[in-house]
Design a protein around this motif. Sequence first.
Motif, PDB file in Angstrom:
ATOM      1  N   VAL B  83       0.839  -1.204   0.000  1.00 11.87           N
ATOM      2  CA  VAL B  83       0.000   0.000   0.000  1.00 11.87           C
ATOM      3  C   VAL B  83       0.872   1.252   0.000  1.00 11.87           C
ATOM      4  O   VAL B  83       0.625   2.198  -0.757  1.00 11.87           O
ATOM      5  N   VAL B  84       1.920   1.237   0.815  1.00 13.31           N
ATOM      6  CA  VAL B  84       2.804   2.395   0.856  1.00 13.31           C
ATOM      7  C   VAL B  84       3.481   2.606  -0.494  1.00 13.31           C
ATOM      8  O   VAL B  84       3.633   3.726  -0.965  1.00 13.31           O
ATOM      9  N   THR B  85       3.859   1.497  -1.134  1.00 12.63           N
ATOM     10  CA  THR B  85       4.481   1.620  -2.452  1.00 12.63           C
ATOM     11  C   THR B  85       3.527   2.277  -3.442  1.00 12.63           C
ATOM     12  O   THR B  85       3.913   3.151  -4.214  1.00 12.63           O
ATOM     13  N   ALA B  87       1.284   4.344  -2.921  1.00  7.44           N
ATOM     14  CA  ALA B  87       1.124   5.766  -2.668  1.00  7.44           C
ATOM     15  C   ALA B  87       2.324   6.556  -3.176  1.00  7.44           C
ATOM     16  O   ALA B  87       2.282   7.774  -3.238  1.00  7.44           O
ATOM     17  N   GLY B  88       3.387   5.855  -3.543  1.00  6.76           N
ATOM     18  CA  GLY B  88       4.580   6.550  -4.022  1.00  6.76           C
ATOM     19  C   GLY B  88       4.617   6.622  -5.534  1.00  6.76           C
ATOM     20  O   GLY B  88       3.589   6.530  -6.203  1.00  6.76           O
ATOM     21  N   GLU B  89       5.815   6.768  -6.052  1.00  7.72           N
ATOM     22  CA  GLU B  89       5.926   6.997  -7.492  1.00  7.72           C
ATOM     23  C   GLU B  89       6.486   5.809  -8.250  1.00  7.72           C
ATOM     24  O   GLU B  89       6.838   5.924  -9.413  1.00  7.72           O
ATOM     25  N   ARG B  90       6.634   4.686  -7.576  1.00 10.34           N
ATOM     26  CA  ARG B  90       7.174   3.539  -8.282  1.00 10.34           C
ATOM     27  C   ARG B  90       6.074   2.517  -8.504  1.00 10.34           C
ATOM     28  O   ARG B  90       5.052   2.536  -7.825  1.00 10.34           O
TER      29      ARG B  90
END
Lengths: 1114, 381
Positions: B83-85, B87-90
């Motif tokens: 989930v955190v990924t 929310a990022g750009e990758r």
Amino acid sequence: MTSSTVDPVTEVERLAASTEPFVIGVRHHSPAVSGVLPALLDGFGPEVIGLELPTQFQRWLPWLTDPATSAPVALAGAGEPLWFYPFADFSPELVAARWARAHGVELVAFDLPLGDPGWAADRDGGGGRKLATALRTGATGRDGDDLWDRVVEAPAPGSPPERVRRAALAVGWALRADDGEHVDAVDLRREAYMRSALAEHGGRRCAVVVGAYHAAALLDGATGPCEDVADAVTSLVPYADPLLDSRSGYPAGIRDPRWQAAVLSARGDPERIETALVGFVVEICGRIRAQGHPAGPGEAREVVRLAGDLARLRGLPAPARGELVEALTTVLAQGEPLGRGRIVAHAMEQVLVGDRRGRLPAGAPRCGLAPAVEGLLRRLHLPDPDAPARTELRLDPLRSLLDARREVTLHRLRVCGVPYAQPGEVAGVGNAEAVTTRWVAQWTPAVAALLEVAGLRGVTLAQASAGVLRQARAQEREQGGSTGRQVLDGLQDATRCGLPDLVAERLTDVAEVLPRSATLAELIEGLDLLARLTTGGLPGQAPSPEIGPLAEVLHEAAIRQIDGLAGSVDVADARTLLALVVRRDRHGLSLRLDAALAHLSDHGTALMRAAAGAVRVVLGLDDATGLGQRAAAWLDLDSPEELTGRLSGLLAVAGPLLEAGADVLDPLLLRVERLPDAVFLHRLAALRGGFDVLSPAARDRLLTAVEDRLSDRLDLVLDIDPVLLGQWAQADAHALSVLERQGLAGAVALEPPDRWRLVLGRRRDLLPPTARRMALALDELYGNGRGEGSKSGLGGGADGAEPPSPSVREWSEELTTLFGPLVREEVLAAAAATGRVDAALALDPASARPSVTLLTSVLSLAGALPEHVVARLRPLVAKVVADLTRRLATQLAPALSGLATARPTRRPSGRLDLRRTINANLRMVLKRPDGTVLVVPERPVFATRAHRSTDWRLVLVVDVSGSMEASTVWAAITAAVLSGVPALTTNLLAFSTEVMDLSGTVSDPLSLLLEVSVGGGTSIATGLSAARSLVTVPTRTMVVVVSDFEEGGPVGPLLAEVRSLVEAGVHVLGCASLDQAGAARYSVATAQQLVAAGMPIAALSPLELARWVAEQIT
Amino acid sequence: MSQARQFDPAEEVHATELAFLAAHDDGPRPPGWQLTPRAVVTFVMGSEQPLTLPRGRTIDAVPARLTIAAKFVGERALVERCVVTLAGERGLLLVGEPGTAKSMLSELLSAAVCGTSGLIVQGTAGTTEDQLRYGWNYALLLARGPSREALTPSPVMAAMSGGAVARVEEITRCLPEVQDALVSILSDRRIAVPELAGGSDSAVYAAPGFALIATANLRDRGVSEMSAALKRRFNFELVSPIADLATETALVRRQARLLLERVQAPFAVDDAVLEVLVTAFRDLRTGATVEGWEVERPSTVMSTAEAVSVAASIGLAAAYFPSQKDVLSLLPGHLLGVVRKDDQGDAARLLGYWDGAVRRRAEDGSRTWRRMWDLRDQLNG
């Protein structure tokens, strides 16, 4: 105190509220608790602080808190088990002790004294983990993370000190409550002692810094007796960050000291923790880049973001170690736990562990290993500083207790690297293991000096030797995992040094490493070692019956290795096979073994087929008479190598059966006796070679058995008319005389006993003259034989007058006269194979048959010869190589002819070829009412991608560690043929533990083969890394490894090397063998791991290899 | 509503839960997200206790109290990282052995994050760049020339313009040069359309909320052929097989029962049989038994999904051939069928398993395992 009906919340509340004493539950290394400890102590203001350390350490406390002492340091105590208390700046005990010194508060070590019998109590397993699990589910992080880390450390930054203290107490209480009635007896005894020690300070304001697990037990419960115990040897030694990390093999219980130190110095400030995290991440990325893998600022930024966001998602004030590790793995490891993951893990370890070393203040007393050892030697009546003289010892550790202790002591000193005693060689009687040992011991100044060095590792010999062995093990792990050899040696050392804990650790290694990567021989050695462990046949080691299942695991692993023997031409492998299966009888027959043997007897080399067939008979899987009949049929094989190989395999396994006169081999024996003389002479050399497997004594026994049988065999049953028989005999005699007149019948007529004397090479004295010449000529090749009885005279009788050894020319002529030119060549080639240079020189290049066997034996000679002799061998090698090359080139031509032309792909790419599409769809053009034209593209045509035809590179990586093998020769010749293909650059690397780049001579197999020097260890990883340096365009490079895959080093680096090649897109292939036979001898376990890593492995012929190359290119 | 299907997308099956969670947690959410990151994790992992909507908030067709069912069996930390990924750009790349519920996880995540799991590209050797970037309506292209109308967007492009999650299944099966089309999408966050250069349509930009989930199978090709450039644009998550025997047995039972229910057959396979089945699968998958004995791993994948299908076949046999009393006797044959796929040697490895683990368990007195040992002759067929 510990039942699940108690309400956890009130229980922890009661603990926290206590002021008599004020309990601070800790883990021995904990930045969170260390950070809040001064504040807690300031708040409570104790008059006395109790530390959970055995009382004898009290005397070291002033040195420990000395301002000149810099952590990490360790307190050590002598005895069994070993005591070791490492301290770092983030150890709460050290923080409390320093606080006490700064505030002038009394400091008391109040744990059970060393040497108290309570320490020796059994350790119990512990109960369930219900409460701990409940606590765990409330926390964050991965499943495998430590409970303490998640509940105490992770939420600590920015929390008030009291909250941290309560969290720690709660964890300790939960673990304790889960154990319920199963608390270790040791712990109960210690707690009782601690309670009574505390009672002595009753009435004063007392704070205790104690393992959180024990916290609850200090408040109530009976006090234990405070008996006086003898003083123990204790010491304070400097320590180092790498030893502090739990991966070092030293007891420590924390990971990544440098990270912990950074957390401590951040003093609970989340922002400073994030700053430290950024620093670490950048450093780790730098290390990864230094290893040649991409990891730039972009990745670093993502790691930091991910760690921070994870912490936020989990409601933590700052990322903890767990978040950092998760983020690093996710972003950098790219889903490859073994390849890139290992590199990331390595970089993490380098950066996060740190390399600080502790220092002691000047004037601190020196440590106590040397005095301890001197006392021990005196007690054991071994040379010591007072009586240093050199002494020879013969120890019988199994009978005498004193000898057993001496043996263990000497081994421990040896392991510590102290040059005190040298072991001597003792030969056992027969094949039995020697039970006594011999040593030469002496006390020298070097011993004293090296004892000081060893003193850093512990204060007793047991501690120091355990430290050395443990570190060796940790080092093996760091270098990519232990090899089978290292595990076996480690187990041997651990048992000899009488270190049960290490034995247990090594036994887990045995279970882990041996089945996956050991060779068959190592597995069998492991089985023997385990068998001795089970029966207690090792000094200093109690019998351990529980390793039975482990032995079975090894056994199964060994059975899996059988497939890898298929290509063997070594008699030792046949014997190993037998050694393996005779150990099997305990468990009855196994399905897998049955299948493996069947496979081997169908697909192996001549030697292994026969051996497997014989083993099946030994096991009762196959009918004995069937094998006998097959063996008899082998005599009709026209290939001497095949015949020798099969007989060797059969006899290596069934030799003992044969000696005992079993009728298994009756058909074979009968056939030998009934062969026509000419055929017999033709086969004689091969037969003799086959029977040479047996030791001279065994051959003597066999000869006796055969002679007995021949004399016993009377044709008592006569069911043919005697008159008719007489007529037949007359006719035979007449026919023979006719044939002799025509020159068709042989001049020699050999009786069955004489045949056997010739075949077995014994009792030459009883042979008729011609036959004796033959026997002599063959003895020249086979000599005395090996094994039992080889030391006595050749002929077996009291011959006395042995003729001198003939010169090679005489011998060669004699062979021609007696057996003919074909057999002569065969015998001379066999002689060359056993290392006789003169025999190789006697071979005629013009008439030599182009055989790889001959070539390998001559080439292995060439390495050790002076240049002028090599020059004389060169024509022979040149002839054979040229023949083989020509033949192979003809074979390969069709496979390689397709290489130049490129085939267009039919896959439609995204680009529409408009012109062709319109051309193809002109009939579908519609004219619309408004005048525009509509093309309905029923059959769209796409532009195919242009084929890129560029140069390919083939790198052959050839193992030359063992002997010169057929695979090496074929690799060189194949490389020579392939080097002639346009658009293909061929490189050849020969490796053992070093790599030799032979690419310069690849087009000339002759000089290439003469340049290769065989021998040395096997390091496939080194060979592959050299190959990797040759790779320029990975996707157009093929790397072919020719090896038996018995890697000498740890398998880890090899797998990593293969993965990195595969990852880069290089086409890799492993050849377990490269010859015309298609059967290979290799390590199945390693090969399987390589296959999993992406390198397919097969036994190939040169033609198949060429086809593979062609497939890759087109 | 619509006609019966064999499969319903996650956002339809769990519509109520999604609506509930959106109302339940009104914390800050990343731009373009339907739920907060914490709610996404809850949606996937389930909530053990019933959750209650904040007081005073009511939404039609959404109950005020609801227990979120657990959908993915595995580590919570893994889902949190996913989930955190997102929310990022990758991009997020889920790798793992076949049958470890990678695709299901990707479906659940995309349904929770953007409300649709349908923007999906199935990777095969025949996947072309069109399917990742854009294609053309050729008839229109020929008739009118390049224009925005003639352009057919790929699922990825649709996700970009809509700020949704695109999914690429089995990305490693695509040719490397096709995969590389994703590099510029992930780094530039736009797709250039050179054919329409000069106009406002010359590029399609990613709206906030765009993310990409790819899955890759470690067994058939692995990630080895992915280019380094593409790898650097993904965060990798390794999805492991289920760690715990009881959980896996329960999952196999549940799934097999579902399969049988679909054909209206009762599921009458004994728990003891299921346990033997799952234990054998786990032993052969991990290469070590529960007892710690080494087992030789076959090259075939012994996935949970495969265990489910064996359990279902045994269940079907028991349902349709009621005379077949002893379903346990079917097990060795099924195991052999699962194992003997690629490598001849695998059958021998199964024999080795029988010699070792099965025999020892039989000797230890377990009745079912003794029965299995008695059935060993079935393996030689």
